[in-house]
Motif scaffolding. Structure first.
Motif, PDB file in Angstrom:
ATOM      1  N   GLU A 108     -47.559  79.776  24.686  1.00 15.95           N
ATOM      2  CA  GLU A 108     -47.805  78.484  24.051  1.00 15.95           C
ATOM      3  C   GLU A 108     -47.513  78.521  22.553  1.00 15.95           C
ATOM      4  O   GLU A 108     -47.077  77.528  21.971  1.00 15.95           O
ATOM      5  CB  GLU A 108     -49.268  78.065  24.262  1.00 15.95           C
ATOM      6  N   ARG A 111     -44.118  77.217  21.465  1.00 16.99           N
ATOM      7  CA  ARG A 111     -43.679  75.898  21.920  1.00 16.99           C
ATOM      8  C   ARG A 111     -43.309  74.987  20.755  1.00 16.99           C
ATOM      9  O   ARG A 111     -43.537  75.309  19.594  1.00 16.99           O
ATOM     10  CB  ARG A 111     -44.759  75.245  22.771  1.00 16.99           C
ATOM     11  N   ASN A 114     -46.286  69.966  18.426  1.00 17.19           N
ATOM     12  CA  ASN A 114     -47.152  69.281  19.374  1.00 17.19           C
ATOM     13  C   ASN A 114     -47.442  67.832  18.994  1.00 17.19           C
ATOM     14  O   ASN A 114     -47.505  67.492  17.820  1.00 17.19           O
ATOM     15  CB  ASN A 114     -48.491  70.019  19.470  1.00 17.19           C
ATOM     16  N   ASP A 130     -51.501  70.738  30.249  1.00 17.85           N
ATOM     17  CA  ASP A 130     -51.168  70.891  28.830  1.00 17.85           C
ATOM     18  C   ASP A 130     -52.282  70.264  27.993  1.00 17.85           C
ATOM     19  O   ASP A 130     -52.288  69.060  27.730  1.00 17.85           O
ATOM     20  CB  ASP A 130     -49.831  70.216  28.535  1.00 17.85           C
ATOM     21  N   ASN A 131     -53.219  71.091  27.559  1.00 17.16           N
ATOM     22  CA  ASN A 131     -54.345  70.602  26.775  1.00 17.16           C
ATOM     23  C   ASN A 131     -54.082  70.645  25.272  1.00 17.16           C
ATOM     24  O   ASN A 131     -54.941  70.239  24.482  1.00 17.16           O
ATOM     25  CB  ASN A 131     -55.603  71.424  27.093  1.00 17.16           C
ATOM     26  N   LEU A 132     -52.919  71.150  24.866  1.00 13.51           N
ATOM     27  CA  LEU A 132     -52.606  71.260  23.442  1.00 13.51           C
ATOM     28  C   LEU A 132     -51.908  70.006  22.899  1.00 13.51           C
ATOM     29  O   LEU A 132     -52.011  69.694  21.723  1.00 13.51           O
ATOM     30  CB  LEU A 132     -51.738  72.493  23.186  1.00 13.51           C
ATOM     31  N   TRP A 133     -51.187  69.324  23.781  1.00 16.28           N
ATOM     32  CA  TRP A 133     -50.426  68.135  23.353  1.00 16.28           C
ATOM     33  C   TRP A 133     -51.374  66.957  23.166  1.00 16.28           C
ATOM     34  O   TRP A 133     -52.196  66.656  24.041  1.00 16.28           O
ATOM     35  CB  TRP A 133     -49.371  67.799  24.399  1.00 16.28           C
ATOM     36  N   ARG A 134     -51.260  66.298  22.018  1.00 18.68           N
ATOM     37  CA  ARG A 134     -52.137  65.160  21.716  1.00 18.68           C
ATOM     38  C   ARG A 134     -51.298  63.889  21.606  1.00 18.68           C
ATOM     39  O   ARG A 134     -50.308  63.862  20.872  1.00 18.68           O
ATOM     40  CB  ARG A 134     -52.888  65.417  20.403  1.00 18.68           C
ATOM     41  N   GLU A 139     -48.561  67.375  15.212  1.00 16.59           N
ATOM     42  CA  GLU A 139     -48.893  68.634  14.549  1.00 16.59           C
ATOM     43  C   GLU A 139     -48.258  68.691  13.158  1.00 16.59           C
ATOM     44  O   GLU A 139     -47.097  68.337  12.982  1.00 16.59           O
ATOM     45  CB  GLU A 139     -48.387  69.810  15.403  1.00 16.59           C
ATOM     46  N   GLU A 143     -49.665  73.522  10.207  1.00 13.95           N
ATOM     47  CA  GLU A 143     -50.124  74.084  11.478  1.00 13.95           C
ATOM     48  C   GLU A 143     -49.010  74.860  12.173  1.00 13.95           C
ATOM     49  O   GLU A 143     -49.260  75.907  12.787  1.00 13.95           O
ATOM     50  CB  GLU A 143     -50.639  72.965  12.380  1.00 13.95           C
ATOM     51  N   ARG A 147     -48.936  78.858  13.117  1.00 18.30           N
ATOM     52  CA  ARG A 147     -48.534  79.365  14.433  1.00 18.30           C
ATOM     53  C   ARG A 147     -47.459  80.433  14.300  1.00 18.30           C
ATOM     54  O   ARG A 147     -47.468  81.452  14.989  1.00 18.30           O
ATOM     55  CB  ARG A 147     -48.003  78.237  15.300  1.00 18.30           C
TER      56      ARG A 147
END
Length: 208
Positions: A108, A111, A114, A130-134, A139, A143, A147
């Motif tokens: 992840e 990637r 986000n 996919d719990n990271l995509w808002r 992003e 950030e 990463r």
């Protein structure tokens, strides 16, 4: 050359940074940037041209001997990067009778940027969503840089000495920004400029 440096091989790691081949959202965004907000471009795949770019690069890396030296491939878990990673580094080459290929690991942390844009949301992996995509927050570049730093620290601890990273343009740029201050100004701009689709850049990182 004004300066020369000598480092032991065990203090060095060769990293091949590769942006995915042309994907559908790249084509549509050139026509209309608002297309990047379209749900129809969710986790956009490679185009036919993108697949051809991947095949061409595969042949280049076979003929240059790079493919035999790469010990590990780290890829973003988005479809376009995984298609690129498997197409370039996978073992589907009857022509050259390749009997082995490097392991491919999807992370992840590698990637794309986000949030908000459906092309940057990944499809579920088995039962993992996919719990990271808002959907409402993009992003920040700070950030992404964090990463990149996290990823490079992780990569340095790996035992492999020659690694390929298949990711996305802005993410690869921020990975390079981690080391930008260690580069001479004369090469920093070219090293950290935007990646073209299926462009590969090779760097050596050193533990000084």
């Amino acid at each position: 050359m004004d300066g020369r440096f000598l480092y032991p091989l065990e203090s060095c790691k060769i990293i091949h940074l590769l942006r995915h081949g042309q994907a559908l959202h790249n084509v549509e965004a050139k026509k209309d940037r608002n297309a990047l907000l379209s749900p129809q471009l969710f986790d956009a795949p490679l185009t036919d041209h993108g697949h051809q770019q991947v095949e061409n690069l595969h042949e280049r890396l076979v003929s240059s001997g790079v493919l035999k030296r790469v010990e590990l491939v780290v890829t973003s878990p988005l479809l376009r990067t995984m298609q690129t990673a498997v197409g370039v580094f996978g073992n589907e080459d009857r022509l050259h009778n390749m009997t082995s290929s490097p392991s491919i690991l999807a992370l992840e942390v590698a990637r794309d940027r986000n949030g908000v844009r459906p092309p940057d949301m990944r499809r579920n992996i088995e039962s993992e969503e996919d719990n990271l995509w808002r959907p409402d927050v993009r992003e920040s570049e700070e950030e992404i840089f964090a990463r990149g730093l996290e990823f490079m620290k992780w990569l340095w601890k790996r035992p492999e000495k020659e690694v390929a990273v298949v990711s996305h343009g802005i993410v690869l740029q921020h990975m390079l920004y981690v080391f930008a201050n260690d580069c001479d100004k004369s090469i920093r701009h070219d090293l950290c400029k935007r990646f073209d689709n299926c462009e590969i850049r090779t760097v050596v990182i050193v533990d000084k």
